[in-house]
Scaffold this motif. Sequence first.
Motif, PDB file in Angstrom:
ATOM      1  N   ASP A  87      -7.813   3.407  12.234  1.00  0.00           N
ATOM      2  CA  ASP A  87      -8.979   2.535  12.372  1.00  0.00           C
ATOM      3  C   ASP A  87      -9.219   2.227  13.846  1.00  0.00           C
ATOM      4  O   ASP A  87      -8.309   1.717  14.521  1.00  0.00           O
ATOM      5  CB  ASP A  87      -8.734   1.239  11.591  1.00  0.00           C
ATOM      6  N   PRO A  88     -10.433   2.530  14.337  1.00  0.00           N
ATOM      7  CA  PRO A  88     -10.726   2.261  15.746  1.00  0.00           C
ATOM      8  C   PRO A  88     -10.542   0.785  16.111  1.00  0.00           C
ATOM      9  O   PRO A  88     -10.205   0.453  17.243  1.00  0.00           O
ATOM     10  CB  PRO A  88     -12.187   2.688  15.914  1.00  0.00           C
ATOM     11  N   GLN A  89     -10.742  -0.104  15.107  1.00  0.00           N
ATOM     12  CA  GLN A  89     -10.585  -1.547  15.393  1.00  0.00           C
ATOM     13  C   GLN A  89      -9.136  -2.014  15.270  1.00  0.00           C
ATOM     14  O   GLN A  89      -8.855  -3.205  15.379  1.00  0.00           O
ATOM     15  CB  GLN A  89     -11.444  -2.362  14.422  1.00  0.00           C
ATOM     16  N   GLY A  90      -8.235  -1.084  14.980  1.00  0.00           N
ATOM     17  CA  GLY A  90      -6.815  -1.431  14.940  1.00  0.00           C
ATOM     18  C   GLY A  90      -6.375  -2.182  13.710  1.00  0.00           C
ATOM     19  O   GLY A  90      -5.291  -2.772  13.679  1.00  0.00           O
ATOM     20  N   ARG A  91      -7.209  -2.185  12.655  1.00  0.00           N
ATOM     21  CA  ARG A  91      -6.796  -2.879  11.431  1.00  0.00           C
ATOM     22  C   ARG A  91      -5.728  -2.052  10.710  1.00  0.00           C
ATOM     23  O   ARG A  91      -5.661  -0.829  10.876  1.00  0.00           O
ATOM     24  CB  ARG A  91      -8.009  -3.077  10.497  1.00  0.00           C
ATOM     25  N   PRO A  92      -4.899  -2.686   9.885  1.00  0.00           N
ATOM     26  CA  PRO A  92      -3.901  -1.909   9.137  1.00  0.00           C
ATOM     27  C   PRO A  92      -4.589  -0.950   8.166  1.00  0.00           C
ATOM     28  O   PRO A  92      -5.689  -1.234   7.672  1.00  0.00           O
ATOM     29  CB  PRO A  92      -3.115  -2.990   8.377  1.00  0.00           C
ATOM     30  N   THR A  93      -3.928   0.186   7.914  1.00  0.00           N
ATOM     31  CA  THR A  93      -4.522   1.189   7.028  1.00  0.00           C
ATOM     32  C   THR A  93      -3.642   1.390   5.792  1.00  0.00           C
ATOM     33  O   THR A  93      -2.441   1.115   5.826  1.00  0.00           O
ATOM     34  CB  THR A  93      -4.661   2.547   7.740  1.00  0.00           C
ATOM     35  N   VAL A  94      -4.260   1.918   4.746  1.00  0.00           N
ATOM     36  CA  VAL A  94      -3.510   2.110   3.496  1.00  0.00           C
ATOM     37  C   VAL A  94      -2.371   3.111   3.664  1.00  0.00           C
ATOM     38  O   VAL A  94      -1.333   2.973   3.017  1.00  0.00           O
ATOM     39  CB  VAL A  94      -4.424   2.548   2.320  1.00  0.00           C
ATOM     40  N   VAL A  95      -2.538   4.112   4.540  1.00  0.00           N
ATOM     41  CA  VAL A  95      -1.456   5.100   4.671  1.00  0.00           C
ATOM     42  C   VAL A  95      -0.211   4.494   5.323  1.00  0.00           C
ATOM     43  O   VAL A  95       0.882   5.034   5.173  1.00  0.00           O
ATOM     44  CB  VAL A  95      -1.905   6.376   5.435  1.00  0.00           C
ATOM     45  N   GLU A  96      -0.375   3.364   5.994  1.00  0.00           N
ATOM     46  CA  GLU A  96       0.793   2.687   6.577  1.00  0.00           C
ATOM     47  C   GLU A  96       1.606   1.948   5.509  1.00  0.00           C
ATOM     48  O   GLU A  96       2.713   1.487   5.777  1.00  0.00           O
ATOM     49  CB  GLU A  96       0.350   1.687   7.653  1.00  0.00           C
ATOM     50  N   LEU A  97       1.047   1.825   4.315  1.00  0.00           N
ATOM     51  CA  LEU A  97       1.743   1.084   3.254  1.00  0.00           C
ATOM     52  C   LEU A  97       2.597   1.983   2.357  1.00  0.00           C
ATOM     53  O   LEU A  97       3.315   1.501   1.497  1.00  0.00           O
ATOM     54  CB  LEU A  97       0.720   0.331   2.390  1.00  0.00           C
ATOM     55  N   VAL A  98       2.469   3.315   2.537  1.00  0.00           N
ATOM     56  CA  VAL A  98       3.219   4.257   1.677  1.00  0.00           C
ATOM     57  C   VAL A  98       4.081   5.139   2.581  1.00  0.00           C
ATOM     58  O   VAL A  98       3.917   5.128   3.808  1.00  0.00           O
ATOM     59  CB  VAL A  98       2.234   5.117   0.833  1.00  0.00           C
ATOM     60  N   PRO A  99       5.016   5.931   2.010  1.00  0.00           N
ATOM     61  CA  PRO A  99       5.873   6.761   2.862  1.00  0.00           C
ATOM     62  C   PRO A  99       5.063   7.696   3.770  1.00  0.00           C
ATOM     63  O   PRO A  99       4.007   8.199   3.372  1.00  0.00           O
ATOM     64  CB  PRO A  99       6.680   7.560   1.842  1.00  0.00           C
ATOM     65  N   LEU A 100       5.596   7.905   4.973  1.00  0.00           N
ATOM     66  CA  LEU A 100       4.888   8.723   5.975  1.00  0.00           C
ATOM     67  C   LEU A 100       4.886  10.208   5.625  1.00  0.00           C
ATOM     68  O   LEU A 100       3.938  10.926   5.904  1.00  0.00           O
ATOM     69  CB  LEU A 100       5.597   8.561   7.321  1.00  0.00           C
TER      70      LEU A 100
END
Length: 251
Positions: A87-100
């Motif tokens: 996200d250009p605004q630096g908000r957390p993203t859904v992919v950060e909530l699951v395994p990389l």
Amino acid sequence: MTPAAGAGEGDRLQKVLARRGFGSRRACEELIAAGRVRVNGERAVLGRRVDVDHDTVEVDGVRVGVRAGLVYYLLNKPPGVVTTASDPQGRPTVVELVPLEPRVFPVGRLDADTEGLLLLTNDGELAHRLTHPSFGVEKEYLAEVERRPTLVALQRLRKGVVLDDGRTEPARVVLVPPNALRITIHEGRNRQVRRMCAAVGHPVTRLVRTRIGPLAERGLRPGKWRPLTLAERRALEEATGSGAGAGGDRS
Ligand code: URA
């Protein structure tokens, strides 16, 4: 079809089916012998081998995902998290909530403010089937709205409302007193539920997705995920299965 796979390379079909949860290898041999399994559209015979990366396998006319390494996560997306990889605004993203690893992507989109069920996977074909409108997979939402909706508003939502990108398809809409609506749609237009409710004079104050086709999970806390069970994966394949849609590449 991949001639080399049929002719002796690749994995044995009964082993692939057993790995996918169709029972023991012996039971899977019986499925094949009974003519219930097709590979690339052709009835499979015992001894068939398949290339899991290229061949299409169907059991009783329903496509079965056989590729190794496919993962499926069901996430309860919290508000404020965006459904993109970055996200250009630096908000957390859904992919950060699951395994990389392995890398997965969200199937469809929920607005940043929307909560609820979101599927993430690396299975591009299933993702296509789930999001393509021609497959008509239902999504159910609980929308809290401003003021108690009138019967007229409910009827308009049910029949379809005119938005700036055209009239919406008929929807199932049930009032959840005092001022929430359970809305079931099978399209996936941008901000569709919010725009539908606003169009009938009841802007959404909170939106939660409560079901994706056969997937309805009430026990996941916000921000938590779990892998789909085999039964859920098969239910999804059935929901997007044979005969549905024009966009599926079944060859
Ligand atoms: N409809 C919306 O308006 N927003 C979503 O996030 C999903 C469906």
